[in-house]
Design a protein around this motif. Structure first.
Motif, PDB file in Angstrom:
ATOM      1  N   ARG A   1       0.870  -1.294  -0.074  1.00  0.00           N
ATOM      2  CA  ARG A   1       0.054  -0.182   0.036  1.00  0.00           C
ATOM      3  C   ARG A   1       0.850   1.182  -0.017  1.00  0.00           C
ATOM      4  O   ARG A   1       0.578   2.123  -0.800  1.00  0.00           O
ATOM      5  N   ASN A   2       1.652   1.226   0.730  1.00  0.00           N
ATOM      6  CA  ASN A   2       2.877   2.260   0.864  1.00  0.00           C
ATOM      7  C   ASN A   2       3.557   2.666  -0.577  1.00  0.00           C
ATOM      8  O   ASN A   2       3.585   3.683  -0.929  1.00  0.00           O
ATOM      9  N   ARG A   3       3.978   1.559  -1.160  1.00  0.00           N
ATOM     10  CA  ARG A   3       4.597   1.893  -2.581  1.00  0.00           C
ATOM     11  C   ARG A   3       3.724   2.249  -3.256  1.00  0.00           C
ATOM     12  O   ARG A   3       4.114   3.153  -4.112  1.00  0.00           O
ATOM     13  N   ALA A   4       2.411   1.682  -3.445  1.00  0.00           N
ATOM     14  CA  ALA A   4       1.272   2.347  -4.391  1.00  0.00           C
ATOM     15  C   ALA A   4       1.280   3.939  -4.093  1.00  0.00           C
ATOM     16  O   ALA A   4       1.045   4.605  -4.787  1.00  0.00           O
ATOM     17  N   ARG A   5       1.085   4.179  -2.817  1.00  0.00           N
ATOM     18  CA  ARG A   5       0.818   5.726  -2.368  1.00  0.00           C
ATOM     19  C   ARG A   5       1.911   6.582  -2.876  1.00  0.00           C
ATOM     20  O   ARG A   5       1.725   7.540  -3.448  1.00  0.00           O
ATOM     21  N   ILE A   6       3.265   5.888  -2.892  1.00  0.00           N
ATOM     22  CA  ILE A   6       4.335   6.727  -3.143  1.00  0.00           C
ATOM     23  C   ILE A   6       4.204   6.843  -4.653  1.00  0.00           C
ATOM     24  O   ILE A   6       4.390   8.013  -5.191  1.00  0.00           O
ATOM     25  N   LEU A   7       4.128   6.108  -5.472  1.00  0.00           N
ATOM     26  CA  LEU A   7       3.906   5.859  -6.773  1.00  0.00           C
ATOM     27  C   LEU A   7       2.883   6.683  -7.314  1.00  0.00           C
ATOM     28  O   LEU A   7       3.023   7.608  -8.500  1.00  0.00           O
ATOM     29  N   ALA A   8       1.816   6.777  -6.732  1.00  0.00           N
ATOM     30  CA  ALA A   8       0.813   7.702  -6.923  1.00  0.00           C
ATOM     31  C   ALA A   8       1.037   9.169  -6.857  1.00  0.00           C
ATOM     32  O   ALA A   8       0.839  10.135  -7.702  1.00  0.00           O
ATOM     33  N   ALA A   9       1.728   9.523  -5.735  1.00  0.00           N
ATOM     34  CA  ALA A   9       2.143  10.839  -5.245  1.00  0.00           C
ATOM     35  C   ALA A   9       3.271  11.280  -6.178  1.00  0.00           C
ATOM     36  O   ALA A   9       3.048  12.446  -6.666  1.00  0.00           O
ATOM     37  N   ALA A  10       4.042  10.251  -6.468  1.00  0.00           N
ATOM     38  CA  ALA A  10       5.315  10.864  -7.595  1.00  0.00           C
ATOM     39  C   ALA A  10       4.754  10.912  -8.757  1.00  0.00           C
ATOM     40  O   ALA A  10       5.397  12.076  -9.264  1.00  0.00           O
ATOM     41  N   THR A  11       3.912  10.177  -9.419  1.00  0.00           N
ATOM     42  CA  THR A  11       3.358  10.870 -10.761  1.00  0.00           C
ATOM     43  C   THR A  11       2.895  11.988 -10.691  1.00  0.00           C
ATOM     44  O   THR A  11       3.100  12.657 -11.726  1.00  0.00           O
ATOM     45  N   ASP A  12       1.883  12.488  -9.516  1.00  0.00           N
ATOM     46  CA  ASP A  12       1.601  13.630  -9.628  1.00  0.00           C
ATOM     47  C   ASP A  12       2.641  14.760  -9.682  1.00  0.00           C
ATOM     48  O   ASP A  12       2.689  15.603 -10.195  1.00  0.00           O
ATOM     49  N   VAL A  13       3.546  14.734  -8.515  1.00  0.00           N
ATOM     50  CA  VAL A  13       4.711  15.776  -8.168  1.00  0.00           C
ATOM     51  C   VAL A  13       5.566  15.757  -9.481  1.00  0.00           C
ATOM     52  O   VAL A  13       5.883  16.945  -9.736  1.00  0.00           O
ATOM     53  N   PHE A  14       6.013  14.716 -10.108  1.00  0.00           N
ATOM     54  CA  PHE A  14       6.813  14.802 -11.179  1.00  0.00           C
ATOM     55  C   PHE A  14       6.346  15.587 -12.410  1.00  0.00           C
ATOM     56  O   PHE A  14       6.837  16.111 -13.049  1.00  0.00           O
ATOM     57  N   ALA A  15       4.788  15.129 -12.587  1.00  0.00           N
ATOM     58  CA  ALA A  15       4.057  15.625 -13.596  1.00  0.00           C
ATOM     59  C   ALA A  15       3.988  17.325 -13.598  1.00  0.00           C
ATOM     60  O   ALA A  15       4.076  17.977 -14.509  1.00  0.00           O
ATOM     61  N   GLU A  16       3.968  17.759 -12.250  1.00  0.00           N
ATOM     62  CA  GLU A  16       3.841  18.882 -12.056  1.00  0.00           C
ATOM     63  C   GLU A  16       4.938  19.798 -11.863  1.00  0.00           C
ATOM     64  O   GLU A  16       5.051  20.847 -12.325  1.00  0.00           O
ATOM     65  N   HIS A  17       6.276  19.176 -11.483  1.00  0.00           N
ATOM     66  CA  HIS A  17       7.499  19.842 -10.943  1.00  0.00           C
ATOM     67  C   HIS A  17       8.669  19.405 -11.735  1.00  0.00           C
ATOM     68  O   HIS A  17       9.704  19.998 -11.529  1.00  0.00           O
ATOM     69  N   GLY A  18       8.452  18.401 -12.623  1.00  0.00           N
ATOM     70  CA  GLY A  18       9.528  17.937 -13.314  1.00  0.00           C
ATOM     71  C   GLY A  18      10.513  17.006 -12.382  1.00  0.00           C
ATOM     72  O   GLY A  18      10.113  16.608 -11.587  1.00  0.00           O
ATOM     73  N   PRO A  19      11.550  16.674 -13.374  1.00  0.00           N
ATOM     74  CA  PRO A  19      12.426  15.516 -12.777  1.00  0.00           C
ATOM     75  C   PRO A  19      13.320  15.940 -11.461  1.00  0.00           C
ATOM     76  O   PRO A  19      13.661  15.092 -10.696  1.00  0.00           O
ATOM     77  N   ASP A  20      13.268  17.109 -11.182  1.00  0.00           N
ATOM     78  CA  ASP A  20      14.110  17.649 -10.035  1.00  0.00           C
ATOM     79  C   ASP A  20      13.378  17.736  -8.716  1.00  0.00           C
ATOM     80  O   ASP A  20      13.486  18.361  -7.540  1.00  0.00           O
ATOM     81  N   ALA A  21      11.777  17.226  -8.956  1.00  0.00           N
ATOM     82  CA  ALA A  21      10.970  17.405  -7.578  1.00  0.00           C
ATOM     83  C   ALA A  21      11.555  16.825  -6.422  1.00  0.00           C
ATOM     84  O   ALA A  21      12.232  15.674  -6.533  1.00  0.00           O
ATOM     85  N   ALA A  22      11.461  17.402  -5.144  1.00  0.00           N
ATOM     86  CA  ALA A  22      11.908  16.846  -4.242  1.00  0.00           C
ATOM     87  C   ALA A  22      11.338  15.726  -3.629  1.00  0.00           C
ATOM     88  O   ALA A  22      10.185  15.660  -3.549  1.00  0.00           O
ATOM     89  N   LEU A  23      12.104  14.471  -3.064  1.00  0.00           N
ATOM     90  CA  LEU A  23      11.447  13.298  -2.373  1.00  0.00           C
ATOM     91  C   LEU A  23      10.438  13.843  -1.395  1.00  0.00           C
ATOM     92  O   LEU A  23       9.813  13.123  -0.984  1.00  0.00           O
ATOM     93  N   ASP A  24      11.104  14.833  -0.629  1.00  0.00           N
ATOM     94  CA  ASP A  24      10.425  15.303   0.600  1.00  0.00           C
ATOM     95  C   ASP A  24       8.850  15.674   0.214  1.00  0.00           C
ATOM     96  O   ASP A  24       7.867  15.309   0.923  1.00  0.00           O
ATOM     97  N   ASP A  25       8.732  16.342  -0.926  1.00  0.00           N
ATOM     98  CA  ASP A  25       7.356  16.604  -1.402  1.00  0.00           C
ATOM     99  C   ASP A  25       6.813  15.393  -1.854  1.00  0.00           C
ATOM    100  O   ASP A  25       5.390  15.709  -1.741  1.00  0.00           O
ATOM    101  N   ILE A  26       7.151  14.622  -2.216  1.00  0.00           N
ATOM    102  CA  ILE A  26       6.464  13.615  -2.664  1.00  0.00           C
ATOM    103  C   ILE A  26       5.773  12.571  -1.398  1.00  0.00           C
ATOM    104  O   ILE A  26       4.835  12.319  -1.291  1.00  0.00           O
ATOM    105  N   ALA A  27       6.723  12.488  -0.391  1.00  0.00           N
ATOM    106  CA  ALA A  27       6.377  11.867   0.747  1.00  0.00           C
ATOM    107  C   ALA A  27       5.352  12.668   1.389  1.00  0.00           C
ATOM    108  O   ALA A  27       4.430  11.983   1.854  1.00  0.00           O
ATOM    109  N   LYS A  28       5.285  14.104   1.271  1.00  0.00           N
ATOM    110  CA  LYS A  28       4.323  14.755   1.944  1.00  0.00           C
ATOM    111  C   LYS A  28       3.048  14.449   1.221  1.00  0.00           C
ATOM    112  O   LYS A  28       1.914  14.467   1.823  1.00  0.00           O
ATOM    113  N   ARG A  29       2.965  14.501  -0.360  1.00  0.00           N
ATOM    114  CA  ARG A  29       1.805  14.225  -1.011  1.00  0.00           C
ATOM    115  C   ARG A  29       1.412  12.811  -0.687  1.00  0.00           C
ATOM    116  O   ARG A  29      -0.010  12.816  -0.660  1.00  0.00           O
ATOM    117  N   ALA A  30       2.118  11.807  -0.649  1.00  0.00           N
ATOM    118  CA  ALA A  30       1.645  10.554   0.102  1.00  0.00           C
ATOM    119  C   ALA A  30       1.381  10.244   1.295  1.00  0.00           C
ATOM    120  O   ALA A  30       0.720   9.144   1.636  1.00  0.00           O
TER     121      ALA A  30
END
Length: 197
Positions: free
Chosen positions: A10-39
């Motif tokens: 479940r955590n992996r799925a949440r990370i991937l869903a959040a990362a999809t949104d964050v990378f699409a919005e902010h590009g490849p340099d998006a911070a992992l902290d932002d992804i964790a927060k979104r997830a």
């Protein structure tokens, strides 16, 4: 082989869903902290699943491309109406935001993505050819024309996100797909796989 715990999946799925949104919005340099927060999980959980940003980005694009390839193959198999199948596939892929995410990896060699790309190309070529053989779309376009239009019509302008263009992207795709049904003289020549590399 050890069993993966349900909460870890479940955590992996949440990370991937959040990362999809964050990378699409902010590009490849998006911070992992932002992804964790979104997830809504801790940073340490992200790092337990993915060693770094590059490995997470690769997995996001791999998952999106897999869903895209699956959607293309399903469209080939599931509808007796080839034009309707092509339209359904195009709109489904737009929602995957693949045209935003895939260019993020275009400068590097990422294992497994070439095979997924070929699955998409083969299935879209089958959809286009079937619709042409049924007399449903013009005969002078190729799968590459469809994929190029999909990329252009669903890519947000610089500084904008998918949510900004989503309502207009589907409208533009509908206009494009309707236009495939008309015969007229096109400038240039149909693009090939080599042109898109």
């Amino acid at each position: 082989m050890p069993t993966v715990r349900a909460d870890a999946l479940r955590n992996r799925a949440r990370i991937l869903a959040a990362a999809t949104d964050v990378f699409a919005e902010h590009g490849p340099d998006a911070a992992l902290d932002d992804i964790a927060k979104r997830a809504a999980i801790g940073n340490a959980t992200v790092y337990r699943h993915f060693a770094d940003r590059t490995s997470l980005l690769h997995e996001v694009v791999r998952c999106v491309m897999t869903r895209t390839a699956d959607a293309a193959e399903l469209a080939v198999e599931s509808s007796p109406d080839s034009y309707a199948a092509l339209c359904g596939f195009v709109h489904a892929v737009a929602d995957q935001r693949i045209t935003i995410l895939c260019p993020l990896l275009s400068s590097a060699d990422h294992a497994g993505l070439a095979d997924l790309k070929q699955r998409v190309i083969t299935a879209v070529d089958t959809l286009v050819t079937a619709a042409q053989q049924a007399g449903q779309i013009r005969s002078d376009v190729s799968f590459a024309d469809v994929l190029m239009a999909l990329a252009q019509l669903t890519r947000p302008p610089a500084g904008r996100s998918w949510s900004d263009v989503e309502p207009f992207a589907h409208r533009s795709l509908r206009i494009y797909l309707d236009g495939l049904r008309a015969e007229s003289d096109l400038p240039g020549r149909p693009a090939t796989v080599d042109d898109l590399r």
